[in-house]
Design a protein around this motif. Structure first.
Motif, short mmCIF file in Angstrom:
data_model
loop_
_atom_site.label_atom_id
_atom_site.label_comp_id
_atom_site.label_asym_id
_atom_site.label_seq_id
_atom_site.Cartn_x
_atom_site.Cartn_y
_atom_site.Cartn_z
N GLN A 2 0.83 -1.21 0.00
CA GLN A 2 0.00 0.00 0.00
C GLN A 2 0.85 1.26 0.00
N SER A 3 1.89 1.29 0.84
CA SER A 3 2.75 2.48 0.91
C SER A 3 3.41 2.77 -0.44
N TYR A 4 3.83 1.72 -1.13
CA TYR A 4 4.50 1.89 -2.42
C TYR A 4 3.57 2.51 -3.45
N PHE A 5 2.39 1.95 -3.60
CA PHE A 5 1.47 2.44 -4.62
C PHE A 5 0.87 3.81 -4.26
N ILE A 36 3.31 6.60 -5.12
CA ILE A 36 3.27 6.94 -6.54
C ILE A 36 2.04 7.80 -6.85
N LEU A 37 0.89 7.39 -6.33
CA LEU A 37 -0.35 8.13 -6.57
C LEU A 37 -0.27 9.55 -6.06
N ILE A 91 -0.38 15.54 -6.08
CA ILE A 91 0.30 16.80 -5.77
C ILE A 91 0.65 17.61 -7.02
N PRO A 92 1.16 16.99 -8.10
CA PRO A 92 1.42 17.78 -9.31
C PRO A 92 0.17 18.44 -9.88
N VAL A 93 -0.96 17.75 -9.81
CA VAL A 93 -2.22 18.33 -10.31
C VAL A 93 -2.60 19.54 -9.47
N ASN A 96 -4.33 12.36 4.44
CA ASN A 96 -3.33 12.91 5.36
C ASN A 96 -1.99 13.20 4.70
N GLN A 97 -1.53 12.31 3.83
CA GLN A 97 -0.23 12.53 3.23
C GLN A 97 -0.28 13.58 2.13
N THR A 98 -1.41 13.74 1.49
CA THR A 98 -1.54 14.83 0.52
C THR A 98 -1.50 16.17 1.25
#
Length: 322
Positions: A49-52, A55-56, A62-64, A139-141
């Motif tokens: 889960q952390s890996y994917f 990437i998401l 974040i770039p969007v 939360n991470q976003t």
């Protein structure tokens, strides 16, 4: 050595330190290293889960956001040192996590994205990794998007991520430690492990992650000076919760009974696949040693005994308790 390699090495050493500490001086005695749900937490939540989701979040979300607002930071903020930037984001994000965490326990909808984190009956350094994918995305976003958008130094992200991982392991670790008066400022296992206990008193208490000062400041601390107890029913949720990673996510959308689903052959095959594989591996391993082992094929999850501190059969969200 690059910064990523350095932070990875530090994290690896921290894991060894925490695991050793748990074996030498445990908060709750008798918990095995390979406790219930260990492989789900390690393989599915920590690794896959952390890996994917990384990437998401970093390649798409974040770039969007950054391109959408067409803004690339404050000049004065970019002049701060790396240490000052890290401190700023650690404090501000920790306050946000406290407030959002508190909201998750008060909202029926948001509780569905958080209950997985409270489902473990055996809490240790790895238990903090068990978090619903939606919760992590939110939360991470909110954690890392400001670091990028405000134009912080690129090194802030791996340093902040390292501090998050280290502190997350620490507050969930099964270690017997007291901070004295420092506990009024920094969060500790003695406070956070109570948050994972199955008692009404802590359904709306001890929300802090790094800085316990938020709980003391906003009046949500619960510190009775004793331990929750060593019985399974003293910990986790007061209602049955799926053991499988995918079922845990499905359960957040639609409530169901695992035992009733076992009547379907395809589900029974899937549900018992991992236990059967583990039993086969153990059998093969013991054969090489000349031992005889009878493989165990469980029919379903372990059913906890009745008499938990919170009686099952009530409404299915902690948000209903005042």
């Amino acid at each position: 050595m690059t910064l990523i390699q350095t932070t990875t090495l530090i994290l690896f050493c921290w894991v060894i330190f925490i695991v050793t500490w748990e074996r030498i001086d445990p908060y709750r005695k008798g918990l095995p290293f390979f406790r219930e749900g260990f492989w789900v937490d390690f393989v599915w939540y920590t690794l896959i889960q952390s890996y994917f989701l990384k990437i998401l979040i970093f390649n798409y979300i974040i770039p969007v956001i950054q391109n959408g607002i067409h803004w690339h930071g404050f000049a004065f903020f970019q002049s701060w040192s790396i240490a000052e930037q890290v401190l700023f984001f650690v404090v501000t994000h920790d306050l946000y996590i406290y407030l959002f965490h508190r909201l998750q326990h008060a909202s029926k909808l948001l509780w569905r994205t958080h209950e997985a984190h409270h489902s473990g009956k055996e809490v240790d350094f790895l238990a903090g990794s068990r978090s619903h994918a939606v919760e992590i995305i939110i939360n991470q976003t909110i954690e890392f998007a400001p670091i990028v958008i405000l134009g912080a130094h690129p090194e802030v992200i791996p340093i902040k991520a390292l501090l998050d991982a280290m502190f997350g392991m620490f507050i969930h670790a099964n270690v017997n430690v007291k901070f004295g008066k420092l506990k009024y400022f920094l969060n500790t296992p003695e406070l956070h492990l109570w948050h994972h206990a199955n008692y009404r008193e802590v359904f709306h208490a001890n929300f802090s992650t790094k800085f316990s000062v938020w709980d003391y400041l906003f009046g949500t601390v619960y510190d009775p000076g004793e331990k929750p107890g060593n019985h399974r029913d003293n910990w986790g949720l007061y209602y049955d919760y799926p053991k499988d990673y995918f079922l845990q996510h499905a359960f957040s959308v639609k409530r169901f009974d695992e035992q009733k689903l076992l009547k379907y052959k395809w589900f029974s095959w899937y549900y018992n696949l991992r236990p059967n594989i583990m039993a086969a591996v153990k059998k093969l391993f013991h054969r090489k040693k000349g031992a005889t082992v009878v493989a165990f094929h469980p029919a379903g999850p372990e059913v906890p005994e009745l008499g938990a501190p919170v009686i099952s059969g009530q409404d299915d969200t902690i948000a209903n308790y005042n």
